[in-house]
Design a protein around this motif. Structure first.
Motif, mmCIF file in Angstrom:
data_model
loop_
_atom_site.group_PDB
_atom_site.id
_atom_site.type_symbol
_atom_site.label_atom_id
_atom_site.label_comp_id
_atom_site.label_asym_id
_atom_site.label_seq_id
_atom_site.Cartn_x
_atom_site.Cartn_y
_atom_site.Cartn_z
ATOM 1 N N GLU A 1 74.771 54.801 27.649
ATOM 2 C CA GLU A 1 75.577 55.940 28.077
ATOM 3 C C GLU A 1 76.650 56.273 27.048
ATOM 4 O O GLU A 1 76.927 57.442 26.780
ATOM 5 C CB GLU A 1 76.221 55.653 29.440
ATOM 6 C CG GLU A 1 75.218 55.618 30.578
ATOM 7 C CD GLU A 1 75.797 55.046 31.863
ATOM 8 O OE1 GLU A 1 75.348 55.480 32.937
ATOM 9 O OE2 GLU A 1 76.687 54.169 31.804
ATOM 10 N N GLY B 1 66.992 59.656 33.883
ATOM 11 C CA GLY B 1 68.233 59.004 34.264
ATOM 12 C C GLY B 1 69.476 59.501 33.559
ATOM 13 O O GLY B 1 70.556 58.959 33.772
ATOM 14 N N HIS B 2 69.370 60.524 32.720
ATOM 15 C CA HIS B 2 70.553 61.074 32.062
ATOM 16 C C HIS B 2 71.266 62.030 33.017
ATOM 17 O O HIS B 2 70.630 62.835 33.685
ATOM 18 C CB HIS B 2 70.169 61.851 30.795
ATOM 19 C CG HIS B 2 69.617 60.998 29.706
ATOM 20 N ND1 HIS B 2 70.388 60.118 28.984
ATOM 21 C CD2 HIS B 2 68.365 60.897 29.210
ATOM 22 C CE1 HIS B 2 69.628 59.509 28.093
ATOM 23 N NE2 HIS B 2 68.399 59.966 28.217
ATOM 24 N N THR B 3 72.575 61.921 33.058
ATOM 25 C CA THR B 3 73.382 62.887 33.798
ATOM 26 C C THR B 3 73.875 63.893 32.772
ATOM 27 O O THR B 3 74.624 63.540 31.866
ATOM 28 C CB THR B 3 74.572 62.205 34.479
ATOM 29 O OG1 THR B 3 74.076 61.200 35.349
ATOM 30 C CG2 THR B 3 75.398 63.200 35.261
ATOM 31 N N VAL B 4 73.435 65.122 32.901
ATOM 32 C CA VAL B 4 73.777 66.129 31.893
ATOM 33 C C VAL B 4 74.392 67.353 32.552
ATOM 34 O O VAL B 4 74.033 67.719 33.663
ATOM 35 C CB VAL B 4 72.552 66.541 31.058
ATOM 36 C CG1 VAL B 4 72.083 65.402 30.187
ATOM 37 C CG2 VAL B 4 71.412 67.021 31.939
ATOM 38 N N SER B 5 75.330 67.957 31.832
ATOM 39 C CA SER B 5 75.972 69.173 32.307
ATOM 40 C C SER B 5 75.465 70.347 31.490
ATOM 41 O O SER B 5 75.471 70.305 30.268
ATOM 42 C CB SER B 5 77.491 69.074 32.148
ATOM 43 O OG SER B 5 78.080 70.334 32.371
ATOM 44 N N ASN C 1 74.373 68.987 24.798
ATOM 45 C CA ASN C 1 73.334 68.141 25.393
ATOM 46 C C ASN C 1 72.002 68.300 24.670
ATOM 47 O O ASN C 1 71.243 67.344 24.535
ATOM 48 C CB ASN C 1 73.168 68.461 26.877
ATOM 49 C CG ASN C 1 74.229 67.797 27.707
ATOM 50 O OD1 ASN C 1 74.535 66.631 27.526
ATOM 51 N ND2 ASN C 1 74.824 68.545 28.614
ATOM 52 N N ARG D 1 66.476 69.887 30.788
ATOM 53 C CA ARG D 1 67.434 69.279 31.716
ATOM 54 C C ARG D 1 66.702 68.470 32.785
ATOM 55 O O ARG D 1 67.074 67.331 33.081
ATOM 56 C CB ARG D 1 68.287 70.355 32.386
ATOM 57 C CG ARG D 1 69.237 69.794 33.408
ATOM 58 C CD ARG D 1 69.979 70.875 34.145
ATOM 59 N NE ARG D 1 70.937 70.270 35.051
ATOM 60 C CZ ARG D 1 71.847 70.940 35.697
ATOM 61 N NH1 ARG D 1 71.958 72.238 35.554
ATOM 62 N NH2 ARG D 1 72.668 70.328 36.510
ATOM 63 N N GLU D 2 65.676 69.042 33.373
ATOM 64 C CA GLU D 2 64.914 68.336 34.399
ATOM 65 C C GLU D 2 64.283 67.073 33.825
ATOM 66 O O GLU D 2 64.274 66.018 34.480
ATOM 67 C CB GLU D 2 63.859 69.258 34.991
ATOM 68 C CG GLU D 2 64.469 70.387 35.820
ATOM 69 C CD GLU D 2 63.495 71.499 36.166
ATOM 70 O OE1 GLU D 2 62.292 71.384 35.834
ATOM 71 O OE2 GLU D 2 63.937 72.498 36.771
ATOM 72 N N GLU E 1 67.091 64.468 33.323
ATOM 73 C CA GLU E 1 67.512 63.905 34.608
ATOM 74 C C GLU E 1 66.461 62.955 35.162
ATOM 75 O O GLU E 1 66.800 61.928 35.754
ATOM 76 C CB GLU E 1 67.837 65.027 35.589
ATOM 77 C CG GLU E 1 69.131 65.737 35.232
ATOM 78 C CD GLU E 1 69.431 66.950 36.088
ATOM 79 O OE1 GLU E 1 68.517 67.449 36.788
ATOM 80 O OE2 GLU E 1 70.586 67.409 36.058
#
Length: 133
Positions: free
Chosen positions: A30, A79-83, A93, A72-73, A76
């Motif tokens: 992370e 397991g990545h949390t992305v904005s 990102n 993005r999908e 995610e």
């Protein structure tokens, strides 16, 4: 955020706890994502991706946004949390994904890579160190 590009770890964890609290409690993976994301902001500031993106015809912008949603999908799902709340976060990102998840990024971002590759390849210094396919 410039400091997060370096690995802020001391023998007792004091740097993470005191100087870089946003990294406290994160796994090494992370932390790497955060540092790479912040590097993406620096690259974006150099090539001005958001203003250049806004100059594209609507059809091209929509195609790029569709690819970024798929990316993005995919991130995610891994397991990545992305904005992706706004353009600057979106491109930061994307840079992180291109560097840390190249196979996933290659699956979803042909138009985006072409757009960013053009910006990087037009820059006299960046084109020597970054390469987009």
């Amino acid at each position: 955020y410039a400091g997060v590009i370096h690995d802020p770890v001391s023998t007792d964890g004091a740097l993470v706890k005191n100087e870089y609290p946003t990294l406290a409690g994160l796994t090494p993976e992370e932390r790497l994502w955060v540092r790479t994301h912040e590097l993406g902001h620096a690259i974006d500031a150099i090539v001005q991706a958001v203003p250049e993106f806004n100059k594209l015809p609507l059809e091209e912008r929509m195609a790029i946004l569709k690819e970024l949603q798929a990316l993005r999908e995919g991130l995610e799902a891994k397991g990545h949390t992305v904005s992706f709340s706004h353009g600057k976060e979106l491109f930061a990102n994307l840079y992180a994904a291109l560097l840390l998840e190249p196979d996933l990024a290659a699956t979803h971002t042909s138009k985006v890579s072409q757009f960013l590759g053009g910006l990087v390849n037009d820059h006299p210094e960046l084109k020597r160190v970054l390469h987009f396919k």
